[in-house]
Motif scaffolding. Structure first.
Motif, PDB file in Angstrom:
ATOM      1  N   ARG A  67       0.849  -1.118   0.050  1.00 24.70           N
ATOM      2  CA  ARG A  67      -0.185   0.156   0.000  1.00 24.70           C
ATOM      3  C   ARG A  67       0.698   1.477  -0.103  1.00 24.70           C
ATOM      4  NH1 ARG A  67      -1.795  -3.961   3.009  1.00 24.70           N
ATOM      5  NH2 ARG A  67      -4.023  -4.511   2.625  1.00 24.70           N
ATOM      6  N   TYR A  96      -6.814  -2.734  -7.344  1.00 20.93           N
ATOM      7  CA  TYR A  96      -7.225  -1.089  -7.681  1.00 20.93           C
ATOM      8  C   TYR A  96      -6.619  -0.196  -7.368  1.00 20.93           C
ATOM      9  CZ  TYR A  96     -10.956   2.288  -7.821  1.00 20.93           C
ATOM     10  OH  TYR A  96     -11.703   3.510  -8.191  1.00 20.93           O
ATOM     11  N   ARG A  97      -5.831  -0.333  -6.524  1.00 23.62           N
ATOM     12  CA  ARG A  97      -5.296   1.025  -5.886  1.00 23.62           C
ATOM     13  C   ARG A  97      -3.723   0.868  -6.627  1.00 23.62           C
ATOM     14  NH1 ARG A  97      -4.368   1.942   0.192  1.00 23.62           N
ATOM     15  NH2 ARG A  97      -2.867   3.462  -0.681  1.00 23.62           N
ATOM     16  N   ASN A 117     -13.895  -3.894  -9.936  1.00 24.83           N
ATOM     17  CA  ASN A 117     -14.650  -3.252  -8.969  1.00 24.83           C
ATOM     18  C   ASN A 117     -16.171  -4.216  -8.584  1.00 24.83           C
ATOM     19  OD1 ASN A 117     -13.588  -0.641  -8.122  1.00 24.83           O
ATOM     20  ND2 ASN A 117     -14.199   0.260  -9.815  1.00 24.83           N
ATOM     21  N   GLU A 123      -9.827  -0.755   2.775  1.00 30.72           N
ATOM     22  CA  GLU A 123      -9.662   0.547   2.036  1.00 30.72           C
ATOM     23  C   GLU A 123     -10.480   1.091   1.210  1.00 30.72           C
ATOM     24  OE1 GLU A 123      -6.083  -1.325   0.140  1.00 30.72           O
ATOM     25  OE2 GLU A 123      -4.695  -1.161   1.960  1.00 30.72           O
ATOM     26  N   ASN A 124     -10.020   2.077   0.610  1.00 29.98           N
ATOM     27  CA  ASN A 124     -10.966   2.794  -0.551  1.00 29.98           C
ATOM     28  C   ASN A 124     -12.151   3.219  -0.276  1.00 29.98           C
ATOM     29  OD1 ASN A 124      -8.683   2.590  -2.558  1.00 29.98           O
ATOM     30  ND2 ASN A 124      -8.967   0.418  -2.810  1.00 29.98           N
ATOM     31  N   ILE A 156     -10.669  10.008   0.346  1.00 33.00           N
ATOM     32  CA  ILE A 156     -10.723   8.344   0.400  1.00 33.00           C
ATOM     33  C   ILE A 156      -9.874   8.269   1.587  1.00 33.00           C
ATOM     34  CG2 ILE A 156     -10.122   6.231  -0.674  1.00 33.00           C
ATOM     35  CD1 ILE A 156     -10.112   7.637  -3.332  1.00 33.00           C
ATOM     36  N   GLY A 207     -14.564   5.587  -0.130  1.00 31.05           N
ATOM     37  CA  GLY A 207     -14.763   7.067  -0.633  1.00 31.05           C
ATOM     38  C   GLY A 207     -15.523   7.819   0.226  1.00 31.05           C
ATOM     39  N   ASP A 258      -8.558  -4.974  -3.353  1.00 27.34           N
ATOM     40  CA  ASP A 258      -8.125  -3.422  -2.966  1.00 27.34           C
ATOM     41  C   ASP A 258      -6.570  -3.218  -3.592  1.00 27.34           C
ATOM     42  OD1 ASP A 258     -10.718  -2.807  -2.043  1.00 27.34           O
ATOM     43  OD2 ASP A 258      -9.765  -3.163   0.067  1.00 27.34           O
ATOM     44  N   GLU A 280      -9.375   4.715   4.875  1.00 23.42           N
ATOM     45  CA  GLU A 280      -9.310   3.261   5.076  1.00 23.42           C
ATOM     46  C   GLU A 280      -9.457   3.258   6.609  1.00 23.42           C
ATOM     47  OE1 GLU A 280      -5.856   2.275   3.339  1.00 23.42           O
ATOM     48  OE2 GLU A 280      -4.318   3.218   4.362  1.00 23.42           O
TER      49      GLU A 280
END
Length: 378
Positions: free
Chosen positions: A2, A276-277, A363, A85-86, A68, A88, A273, A70
């Motif tokens: 991360r 995606y991140r 997603n 995480e993530n 955003i 929003g 996650d 976490e």
């Protein structure tokens, strides 16, 4: 790894450690009315309860901030109990976790997903003292997952050694060739590795994730030397040896990891996650552009945990299982479009529109996967 994750989690709580060690599967004792509500904002982390009994814990998170965020739960020994995480701005999410030992913990909100976050102390009490009945199917799932995690660590060492040996020989091309394969086992089981707190910052931190005064070590430092600097220094050769030492430490400690059915399910979500991140954005492998190799490993690790939990989840929530089967297949099909030889295309050749398509399929899987922990905890 991360981005901008703390290299050393400072947990103020000073009591007993988290104990999610066994595969013992309780029926969920976390009702909606008993849920812990966490309200996150840009400068606050408000927790509705600072004391609650051990067992299955439901955490309902709402992000009222502009960034955003976490949310983490940390045990007193720096281990990550659970995370999400993530989250929003203006959104809500639900986390189901298992905490089996009384003691002091912390809940942390991380606006902007940076640093140690805003922390609140919490106390987990001993519960009602009643014995919970074990579910043999979930015991088996945990046991098999333990074998899988250990196998990935065992297989990582020789692959990493080939990479390290090439670095120490100064063989730039051979080191590049062995870089991505050396990371596969780690990427498949990253949530377990990260749960220890101190290993991940040594082996998988990126330059923008370094804390003040932290020396940059691990894969990504070597990645920069190989692809960006295009040379191997004497320091890099020493870092190759250090990488192997740190991975050997990880291998030895994997067997002590705290694993429960809910931590397996949450770990699968964490791996999505990660995709995606860091993979879809191209941030993870910004020099080598081997992001799709990591992407595949993350998905494989998530699917392994899911498949082991699937027999129980299908009894509790058959529609969820059907949806997860469909979405895992969609993600793998989308990834297959970028295969090239034995590996994948360089990620810098994947355009903006294609990255958006990958993001959409990830997603579509991530949302139902976030419900898996609750399904197995019923």
């Amino acid at each position: 790894m991360r981005a901008l994750r703390s290299s050393a989690v400072t947990v103020v709580a000073a009591a007993a450690a988290l104990a999610t060690v066994s595969g013992c599967a309780e029926k969920s004792d976390a009702k909606d009315s008993d849920a812990i509500r966490v309200t996150a904002s840009d400068d606050k982390c408000e927790v509705s309860k600072t004391s609650f009994p051990a067992g299955h814990v439901k955490i309902n998170v709402e992000n009222k901030g502009s960034k955003i965020t976490e949310v983490y739960v940390y045990a007193a020994d720096d281990r990550i109990v659970t995370e999400r995480e993530n989250i929003g701005p203006g959104t809500k999410t639900e986390i189901t976790a298992t905490i089996k030992k009384a003691g002091s913990y912390e809940i942390a909100c991380k606006p902007g997903m940076k640093g140690d976050g805003i922390r609140q102390k919490i106390t987990v009490t001993g519960g009602d003292g009643a014995e919970k009945k074990s579910d043999p199917a979930l015991d088996k799932a945990v046991a098999e997952y333990r074998k899988y995690v250990q196998q990935q660590a065992d297989e990582t060492l020789p692959a990493a050694q080939k990479f390290a040996d090439a670095v120490k020989k100064g063989d730039l091309d051979e080191a590049k060739k062995n870089y991505a394969p050396s990371r596969t086992g780690w990427e498949r089981t990253e949530p377990v590795a990260e749960s220890f707190g101190d290993i991940d910052p040594k082996v998988d931190v990126r330059e923008d994730g370094l804390e003040k005064g932290q020396k940059w070590t691990g894969w990504h430092k070597l990645e920069k030397s190989l692809w960006d600097d295009k040379k191997i220094t004497d320091e890099d050769k020493g870092l190759a040896d250090q990488l192997i030492k740190d991975l050997e430490d990880w291998k030895k400690r994997v067997g002590t990891a705290e694993i429960t059915p809910t931590s397996m399910a949450n770990g699968a979500k964490e791996l999505l996650d990660e995709v995606y991140r860091n993979k879809i954005t191209g941030e993870e492998e910004r020099y080598s552009h081997t992001d799709l190799d990591d992407f595949e490993a993350n998905v494989e690790g998530a699917e392994k945990a899911y498949e082991l939990l699937k027999p129980v989840a299908s009894k509790h929530d058959a529609p969820l299982v059907a949806e997860l089967d469909k979405q895992f297949a969609s993600v793998k099909k989308a990834l297959d479009a970028y295969r090239e030889g034995d590996g994948f295309k360089s990620y810098d050749s994947v355009g903006k529109d294609d990255r958006k398509k990958l993001s959409d399929v990830v997603n579509a899987l991530s949302e139902p996967l976030s419900k898996l922990a609750a399904a197995v905890a019923k």
